[in-house]
Design a protein around this motif. Structure first.
Motif, PDB file in Angstrom:
ATOM      1  N   ASP A 191     -16.843   1.928  52.198  1.00 54.11           N
ATOM      2  CA  ASP A 191     -15.445   2.380  52.275  1.00 54.11           C
ATOM      3  C   ASP A 191     -14.463   1.258  51.939  1.00 54.11           C
ATOM      4  O   ASP A 191     -13.340   1.523  51.497  1.00 54.11           O
ATOM      5  N   LEU A 192     -14.885   0.018  52.181  1.00 53.82           N
ATOM      6  CA  LEU A 192     -14.051  -1.143  51.866  1.00 53.82           C
ATOM      7  C   LEU A 192     -14.744  -1.962  50.791  1.00 53.82           C
ATOM      8  O   LEU A 192     -15.920  -2.311  50.912  1.00 53.82           O
ATOM      9  N   MET A 193     -14.014  -2.266  49.720  1.00 49.00           N
ATOM     10  CA  MET A 193     -14.562  -3.054  48.614  1.00 49.00           C
ATOM     11  C   MET A 193     -13.663  -4.263  48.377  1.00 49.00           C
ATOM     12  O   MET A 193     -12.437  -4.152  48.442  1.00 49.00           O
ATOM     13  N   VAL A 194     -14.283  -5.407  48.110  1.00 53.03           N
ATOM     14  CA  VAL A 194     -13.546  -6.643  47.831  1.00 53.03           C
ATOM     15  C   VAL A 194     -13.842  -7.081  46.410  1.00 53.03           C
ATOM     16  O   VAL A 194     -15.010  -7.140  46.003  1.00 53.03           O
ATOM     17  N   VAL A 195     -12.791  -7.365  45.660  1.00 60.30           N
ATOM     18  CA  VAL A 195     -12.916  -7.739  44.249  1.00 60.30           C
ATOM     19  C   VAL A 195     -12.389  -9.152  44.055  1.00 60.30           C
ATOM     20  O   VAL A 195     -11.204  -9.415  44.233  1.00 60.30           O
ATOM     21  N   ARG A 196     -13.290 -10.037  43.688  1.00 63.21           N
ATOM     22  CA  ARG A 196     -12.923 -11.433  43.378  1.00 63.21           C
ATOM     23  C   ARG A 196     -13.504 -11.773  42.003  1.00 63.21           C
ATOM     24  O   ARG A 196     -14.721 -11.795  41.835  1.00 63.21           O
ATOM     25  N   GLY A 197     -12.653 -11.998  41.028  1.00 62.55           N
ATOM     26  CA  GLY A 197     -13.120 -12.412  39.715  1.00 62.55           C
ATOM     27  C   GLY A 197     -13.215 -11.267  38.724  1.00 62.55           C
ATOM     28  O   GLY A 197     -13.303 -10.090  39.093  1.00 62.55           O
ATOM     29  N   SER A 198     -13.216 -11.617  37.443  1.00 58.53           N
ATOM     30  CA  SER A 198     -13.179 -10.624  36.369  1.00 58.53           C
ATOM     31  C   SER A 198     -14.432  -9.759  36.318  1.00 58.53           C
ATOM     32  O   SER A 198     -14.365  -8.575  35.989  1.00 58.53           O
ATOM     33  N   ASP A 199     -15.597 -10.332  36.655  1.00 62.43           N
ATOM     34  CA  ASP A 199     -16.829  -9.540  36.640  1.00 62.43           C
ATOM     35  C   ASP A 199     -16.753  -8.413  37.668  1.00 62.43           C
ATOM     36  O   ASP A 199     -17.128  -7.269  37.386  1.00 62.43           O
TER      37      ASP A 199
END
Length: 518
Positions: A191-199
């Motif tokens: 339910d929670l997603m963390v996005v760090r970086g272009s990939d």
């Protein structure tokens, strides 16, 4: 004989938060560049030894590298159209395309945090869940006092809207927000997603395009979003653009209903530029203050959030005792505290102190004695102290000095390379304004010592805001102490300015002449 229609001289695409201008001729490009100049921020730039020129520092617009596309904030649209009319561009020769909103993904937010809103939060939540004011970008901005519950209100409003949400924040705040989201909602895995970086960002977009995205809240680092915008402006629609969709399609592709930004005044130029690619039903921005010493910055704030669309004013809760601690210096002529532009620099001041062994020892001992008198001698278990320095180097020295003198206490340093737990688990923590001056919570913070001579109103308010009411000791007023050297004119000036800037925000203000001489 019929006359063919005259082709338009310019195209304007209108979205929720911005307008995009394309397909213009040479005259149109000139008009656009002239308008850009009205949104340029100027400052002195070093061009040689002791030589400076007033140059453009940044411009609050977005353009592609080849200047085939310009973007302006939607709240500037009327001014922009008036500007164009003076160059002969009117409804008769402009193609205008209005883009309708998509339908965002509806999600449920089962509450884990079932606390009722506090009295001061009720009007804020009402404002945040009302339909945005017509005629402006669908934006909400909340400038509540630090500690008054901006995060609580932000997450509750996301819950009330019931749509998938994206939270864009600086990387240093991600761990805190993960904890906040998980404490607020009963989320299952995914339910929670963390996005760090272009990939990560590319994978997120591909997941959404295939209909497999299930996350309800997506946290994206500000740097990742910045790189996304930069790549588009560099490569636009060419084969070298490394993302599946352009940033203007990002929120629609993900089915997002709410975008939230915390501490929006930080990296404000990047956050402003985010709006120039944002097409979304609602944006929410959080900050302790949007009141800058810089008139240009205040003007930019008012473009994004005109006064009439801002949150209602909440009375300031005054509970902090502020004290100016004055000391003297043995040989002020040996101190260096101006930068190459002849402006006061506390970094230079600290570096100068650390170069003189006797002065440095006296300075560390002064801090240690203040810590002993104001905190160690009166503390109860669980109460904490925060010390601000300008440089990581001095933070390290002060940490080591205090740790040696107070072996019964946990004394930690907290800077960018240190884990967040170092901040939370310390009795005494030594940090910089960049690391702990904004958006961190230190429970039971009784004493804050600011060793940095600071002018910025926003930075002062943010630093003051690390101090909250002591819930377990309601009869104790926390203190905010700040050091000032009598022999340094800027210290005297900044101290007097603080009295004005903090008026109405502290319980009391007192000048104290100490016996310390460094």
């Amino acid at each position: 004989m019929t006359l063919s229609a005259v082709p338009p001289l310019m195209r304007i695409d209108i979205y929720t938060h911005y307008v995009k201008v394309t397909r213009f001729n040479a005259a149109g490009k000139n008009a656009l560049l002239e308008y850009c100049r009205t949104l340029a921020q100027y400052g002195l730039v070093r061009v040689g030894r002791n030589q400076f020129e007033r140059q453009v520092l940044r411009v609050y617009v977005a353009t592609t590298k080849d200047r085939s596309e310009f973007r302006f904030h939607i709240n500037e649209y009327q001014n922009f159209r008036q500007h164009l009319s003076r160059y002969g561009f009117t409804d008769d020769n402009i193609e205008i395309v209005r883009h309708q909103l998509y339908k965002p993904v509806e999600v449920s937010y089962p509450l884990r945090d079932t606390r009722e809103p506090r009295e001061r939060q009720v009007p804020i939540l009402k404002y945040m869940t009302e339909t945005p004011l017509e005629g402006y970008s669908p934006s909400k901005v909340v400038t509540m006092q630090t500690g008054a519950g901006k995060t609580f209100c932000g997450l509750r409003s996301i819950c009330a809207w019931g749509h998938r949400a994206v939270i864009v924040i600086k990387g240093m705040y991600i761990d805190k927000w993960i904890e906040d989201v998980e404490s607020a909602f009963m989320f299952k895995r995914g339910d929670l997603m963390v996005v760090r970086g272009s990939d990560h960002l590319r994978a997120l977009i591909e997941l959404a395009k295939t209909g497999k995205l299930e996350a309800k809240v997506i946290i994206v680092s500000l740097k990742t979003m910045y790189q996304y915008l930069e790549a588009y402006e560099e490569f636009k629609d060419s084969e070298h653009f490394p993302y599946p969709v352009p940033p203007e399609k990002f929120y629609e592709t993900l089915g997002v209903g709410v975008r939230l930004i915390d501490e929006v005044h930080q990296e404000f130029h990047t956050n402003f530029r985010q709006d120039l690619y944002t097409h979304v039903p609602l944006t929410i921005s959080l900050s302790a203050t949007l009141d800058s010493d810089d008139r240009f910055m205040n003007r930019m704030y008012e473009i994004v959030w005109p006064l009439k669309i801002r949150s209602p004013e909440v009375p300031y809760d005054k509970f902090i005792v502020m004290k100016a601690l004055w000391y003297t210096i043995h040989k002020p002529e040996k101190m260096r505290y101006t930068n190459h532009m002849k402006q006061y620099s506390h970094v230079k001041f600290e570096q100068s102190i650390m170069k003189h062994v006797g002065c440095f020892n006296n300075y560390k001992n002064m801090i240690a004695e203040i810590v002993k008198r104001s905190y160690v001698s009166v503390r109860s278990p669980g109460q904490k102290m925060l010390i601000f320095c300008a440089t990581v180097e001095l933070c390290t020295y002060v940490r080591d000095h205090l740790a040696a003198l107070n072996p019964h206490l946990t004394v930690n340093r907290y800077v960018s390379e240190d884990e967040y737990e170092k901040l939370l688990n310390a009795d005494i923590v030594v940090s910089t304004l960049q690391s702990a001056g904004t958006a961190v919570d230190i429970p039971n913070l009784r004493i804050t010592l600011m060793t940095v001579a600071l002018s910025s109103k926003q930075a002062n308010i943010q630093a003051l805001g690390r101090t909250r009411r002591l819930k377990d000791w309601p009869d104790i007023n926390p203190e905010f102490l700040f050091l000032n050297c009598r022999e340094i004119d800027k210290h005297r000036t900044y101290a007097e300015e603080k009295k004005v800037k903090m008026d109405g925000k502290v319980l009391s203000f007192k000048d104290i002449e100490t016996e310390f001489r460094v």
